[in-house]
Design a protein around this motif. Structure first.
Motif, PDB file in Angstrom:
ATOM      1  N   SER A 443     -12.984  41.394 -74.452  1.00  0.00           N
ATOM      2  CA  SER A 443     -13.028  42.843 -74.330  1.00  0.00           C
ATOM      3  C   SER A 443     -11.745  43.459 -74.867  1.00  0.00           C
ATOM      4  N   MET A 444     -11.778  44.769 -75.074  1.00  0.00           N
ATOM      5  CA  MET A 444     -10.601  45.474 -75.567  1.00  0.00           C
ATOM      6  C   MET A 444      -9.393  45.238 -74.672  1.00  0.00           C
ATOM      7  N   GLU A 445      -9.584  45.299 -73.339  1.00  0.00           N
ATOM      8  CA  GLU A 445      -8.456  45.133 -72.418  1.00  0.00           C
ATOM      9  C   GLU A 445      -7.782  43.781 -72.589  1.00  0.00           C
ATOM     10  N   VAL A 446      -8.577  42.732 -72.755  1.00  0.00           N
ATOM     11  CA  VAL A 446      -8.001  41.395 -72.880  1.00  0.00           C
ATOM     12  C   VAL A 446      -7.397  41.193 -74.266  1.00  0.00           C
ATOM     13  N   LEU A 447      -8.014  41.758 -75.293  1.00  0.00           N
ATOM     14  CA  LEU A 447      -7.415  41.684 -76.623  1.00  0.00           C
ATOM     15  C   LEU A 447      -6.030  42.327 -76.635  1.00  0.00           C
ATOM     16  N   ILE A 448      -5.896  43.458 -75.960  1.00  0.00           N
ATOM     17  CA  ILE A 448      -4.595  44.136 -75.883  1.00  0.00           C
ATOM     18  C   ILE A 448      -3.657  43.366 -74.970  1.00  0.00           C
ATOM     19  N   GLY A 449      -4.177  42.877 -73.848  1.00  0.00           N
ATOM     20  CA  GLY A 449      -3.346  42.134 -72.905  1.00  0.00           C
ATOM     21  C   GLY A 449      -2.326  43.033 -72.228  1.00  0.00           C
ATOM     22  N   GLY A 450      -1.197  42.446 -71.891  1.00  0.00           N
ATOM     23  CA  GLY A 450      -0.146  43.183 -71.207  1.00  0.00           C
ATOM     24  C   GLY A 450       0.365  42.423 -70.006  1.00  0.00           C
ATOM     25  N   ALA A 451       1.617  41.955 -70.068  1.00  0.00           N
ATOM     26  CA  ALA A 451       2.195  41.217 -68.955  1.00  0.00           C
ATOM     27  C   ALA A 451       2.300  42.116 -67.738  1.00  0.00           C
ATOM     28  N   GLY A 452       1.839  41.603 -66.607  1.00  0.00           N
ATOM     29  CA  GLY A 452       1.917  42.352 -65.362  1.00  0.00           C
ATOM     30  C   GLY A 452       0.643  43.071 -64.975  1.00  0.00           C
ATOM     31  N   LEU A 453      -0.404  42.962 -65.775  1.00  0.00           N
ATOM     32  CA  LEU A 453      -1.685  43.587 -65.433  1.00  0.00           C
ATOM     33  C   LEU A 453      -2.576  42.532 -64.779  1.00  0.00           C
ATOM     34  N   ALA A 564      -4.233  37.721 -82.889  1.00  0.00           N
ATOM     35  CA  ALA A 564      -3.562  38.477 -81.821  1.00  0.00           C
ATOM     36  C   ALA A 564      -2.329  37.737 -81.338  1.00  0.00           C
ATOM     37  N   ASP A 565      -1.241  38.463 -81.218  1.00  0.00           N
ATOM     38  CA  ASP A 565      -0.006  37.969 -80.609  1.00  0.00           C
ATOM     39  C   ASP A 565       0.493  39.002 -79.622  1.00  0.00           C
ATOM     40  N   ASP A 566       1.131  38.540 -78.556  1.00  0.00           N
ATOM     41  CA  ASP A 566       1.709  39.478 -77.600  1.00  0.00           C
ATOM     42  C   ASP A 566       3.021  40.031 -78.143  1.00  0.00           C
ATOM     43  N   LEU A 577      -4.608  37.220 -69.410  1.00  0.00           N
ATOM     44  CA  LEU A 577      -5.731  36.303 -69.581  1.00  0.00           C
ATOM     45  C   LEU A 577      -5.753  35.790 -71.018  1.00  0.00           C
ATOM     46  N   PRO A 578      -6.237  34.574 -71.236  1.00  0.00           N
ATOM     47  CA  PRO A 578      -6.356  34.071 -72.611  1.00  0.00           C
ATOM     48  C   PRO A 578      -7.390  34.877 -73.393  1.00  0.00           C
ATOM     49  N   ARG A 579      -7.127  35.059 -74.679  1.00  0.00           N
ATOM     50  CA  ARG A 579      -8.019  35.846 -75.532  1.00  0.00           C
ATOM     51  C   ARG A 579      -9.049  34.947 -76.218  1.00  0.00           C
ATOM     52  N   LYS A 580     -10.282  35.438 -76.290  1.00  0.00           N
ATOM     53  CA  LYS A 580     -11.317  34.809 -77.122  1.00  0.00           C
ATOM     54  C   LYS A 580     -11.432  35.632 -78.406  1.00  0.00           C
TER      55      LYS A 580
END
Length: 595
Positions: A443-453, A564-566, A577-580
């Motif tokens: 999903s968009m949220e996991v693709l974006i990620g973000g430490a602490g979410l 994708a990279d953080d 979460l890990p990205r697919k």
């Protein structure tokens, strides 16, 4: 809302030149700061945010949260709700293993507070039965004799408080700490156990200003606006070295080798301590200088960040005690400042770790609490050392004062450089890309990620599209196999009131800056550029996180692939979460392949 009076650094005896040197050093090292506040004598002399981050956005605290949890335990002890000598086995009898060890049976709340419950490693279980797993984890050491940093142990403190009061840490602190200090925007994640205990060892968020209020509360040893909210004796224990950390089993060195108190670290400057969260979420309290330094950041190079503070920022502070005894009070203020700075610099020494990180005889063991009165070259702790009305002790504003004020207004993180590709933009704006059922994409949220979410859930991405405007691009994602072929052409920009309820859109600037957009209650900052003829790059950051993603979308005829990279360079990203990253395929002219 600003609580602290805004003043210039010179007015409280700090040379702006030193703050500028600190900021320059941070930039030279490539360290990513999000905010900086410096308090002295109860006034704010420096406040800056690196755009797109700003003063109104709560920031993940990570283990800074631990100091708040310890403060809640302090209030609970003050009110007779609990005793630090209470044994953990008595508090959670239903969670004990068969035949609990003697070490387990001796562990108390005190041992949790100073990270010495007896575990040699941290319990790995973060699932619904994490409390039982904590007690089943081997207690190999006698409590109080072995230091092991233990976030699960701090979560257990939160669970103890909830068992005693029915309230989570943030609920319990609301009338006792947050309301008196004017802290209103508080957030905390919850653990997955049946009682839904609010996290105690991490998971909280505060604005930088509210972090500063808490740091100043610690500096004042529990006093706020003349009222003693939490007894001073608590801080004589909490802000003193309860456990040695130099050369311990975890290899703590330098700034992390000065000892540990009650959920806070001791610092190199005598008598100082800090609330300390991963990636640079700091609240330094320097009693001998009557000063706090608060930072939010996104870097694993936190020792390098502290080194810059000790090299540039701390020596720029003029100690009023030194001024009062070394300089002619009738002298010119600039002469006075130079004399005092020379005295302070000459006397400035750090407490060294035994053998620079080699294991000492007391490493990882309990020590007799030694709350430093601050009696040192830096003067004596307390109001008598810092007469706020001494004539002639403030410095004159200089060209550096103006330069600092100008810089603080212009701080920003670098956005992606502007690069346009009109032909590809026209072509891509008419296409919808759909996922392959056999190779899913996050999903968009996991693709974006973000430490602490910690609450991010991976949804089911079905389709994706891009719409280019004059200066921006909309990145649009659809989830749960939504039928976007039913979306009217003129509503494709995200305003469709019907079947677009699962549509998520982030807008990115194409002009070397960040554009802010709201998506399902979260604010995102995004920047975009064409990396090559067929590769579009987006940098997207959720502003309630401390990181985001750099996403590269590669368009190859009818196939779209994603990299994708953080934005945070770290070995282990906390709360992600890990990205697919399954491929997507062209469906033609804004029509879905899933009709």
């Amino acid at each position: 809302m600003e609580y602290f009076e805004r003043v210039t650094p010179e007015s409280v005896g700090i040379r702006s030149e030193g703050i500028l040197a600190f900021l320059d050093d941070i930039e030279r090292k490539g360290l990513e700061l999000h905010s900086l506040m410096i308090l002295r004598h109860g006034k704010c002399c420096t406040a800056g945010w690196w755009a797109p981050y700003g003063p109104d956005y709560p920031h993940p605290l990570f283990s800074f949260s631990k100091s708040l949890t310890a403060t809640a335990i302090g209030f609970a002890e003050q009110e007779g709700i609990l005793s630090l000598s209470e044994r953990l086995a008595d508090l959670f009898p239903e969670a004990l293993p068969n035949n609990p060890s003697d070490n387990l049976k001796e562990a108390t709340i005190h041992h949790l507070l100073c990270m010495s419950c007896g575990h040699e490693t941290e319990s790995p279980d973060r699932g619904p039965d994490w409390i039982r797993s904590f007690f089943s984890h081997p207690f190999l050491h006698k409590p109080g004799e072995f230091f092991r940093y233990n976030t699960v142990g701090t979560n257990l403190l939160a669970a103890i408080l909830k068992r005693k009061t029915g309230q989570d840490v943030t609920e319990f602190l609301q009338p006792r700490l947050f309301a008196p200090l004017g802290i209103s925007n508080i957030f905390s994640y919850h653990l997955p156990d049946p009682d839904s205990v609010g996290m105690g060892g991490s998971g909280m968020k505060l604005t930088t200003e509210d972090m500063a209020r808490f740091a100043y509360f610690m500096l004042q040893k529990g006093k706020w606006e003349g009222q003693q909210l939490l007894n001073e004796s608590w801080f004589e224990r909490a802000a003193s070295r309860q456990m040695e950390t130099a050369g311990d089993s975890e290899g703590h060195v330098k700034e992390w080798a000065n000892g540990y108190g009650y959920q806070c670290w001791m610092c190199s400057l005598p008598g100082s301590f800090r609330a300390d969260g991963a990636y640079g979420q700091f609240g330094f309290a320097y009693p001998t200088l009557d000063m706090c330094v608060i930072t939010t950041a996104a870097t694993e190079q936190t020792q390098s960040m502290v080194d810059s503070m000790m090299e540039h920022l701390i020596p720029a502070v003029i100690n009023n005690a030194v001024l009062s005894k070394t300089a002619d009070r009738s002298a010119d203020p600039e002469t006075l400042a130079r004399t005092a700075f020379s005295e302070t610099s000459d006397r400035f020494t750090l407490s060294k770790s035994p053998n620079e990180g080699a294991r000492s005889e007391t490493a990882g063991k309990a020590v007799k609490p030694e709350f430093s009165s601050g009696a040192s070259e830096f003067g004596t702790f307390g109001e008598t050392a810092f007469s706020r009305t001494l004539s002639g002790t403030a410095l004159r504003d200089t060209v550096h004062t103006a330069a600092l004020q100008s810089l603080l207004k212009r701080l920003h993180l670098p956005a992606l450089s502007s690069s346009r590709n009109p032909e590809m933009e026209r072509k891509i704006s008419s296409v919808v890309w759909t996922t392959d059922i056999d190779s899913p994409c996050s999903s968009m949220e996991v693709l974006i990620g973000g430490a602490g979410l910690y609450d991010t859930q991976d949804g089911k991405l079905s389709d994706m599209s891009f719409v280019f405007h004059e200066n921006t691009v909309d990145w649009i994602c659809y989830e749960d196999a939504m039928e976007i072929n039913a979306v009217p052409q003129d509503h494709f920009d995200g305003s469709c009131p019907n079947k677009c309820s699962a549509q998520k859109k982030v807008t990115a600037s194409l002009e070397n800056t960040f554009t802010l957009s709201e998506c399902q209650g979260r604010t995102y900052a995004a920047s975009a550029r064409w990396r090559s003829w067929s590769a579009l790059e987006l940098e997207v950051r959720p502003l309630d996180s401390l990181s985001g993603a750099r996403l590269i979308f590669r368009f190859n005829e009818d196939t779209l692939t994603i990299e994708a990279d953080d934005t945070l360079v770290a070995a282990n990203l906390l709360g992600t979460l890990p990205r697919k990253l399954g491929p997507l395929y062209s469906c033609g002219q804004r029509t879905s392949c899933r009709a």
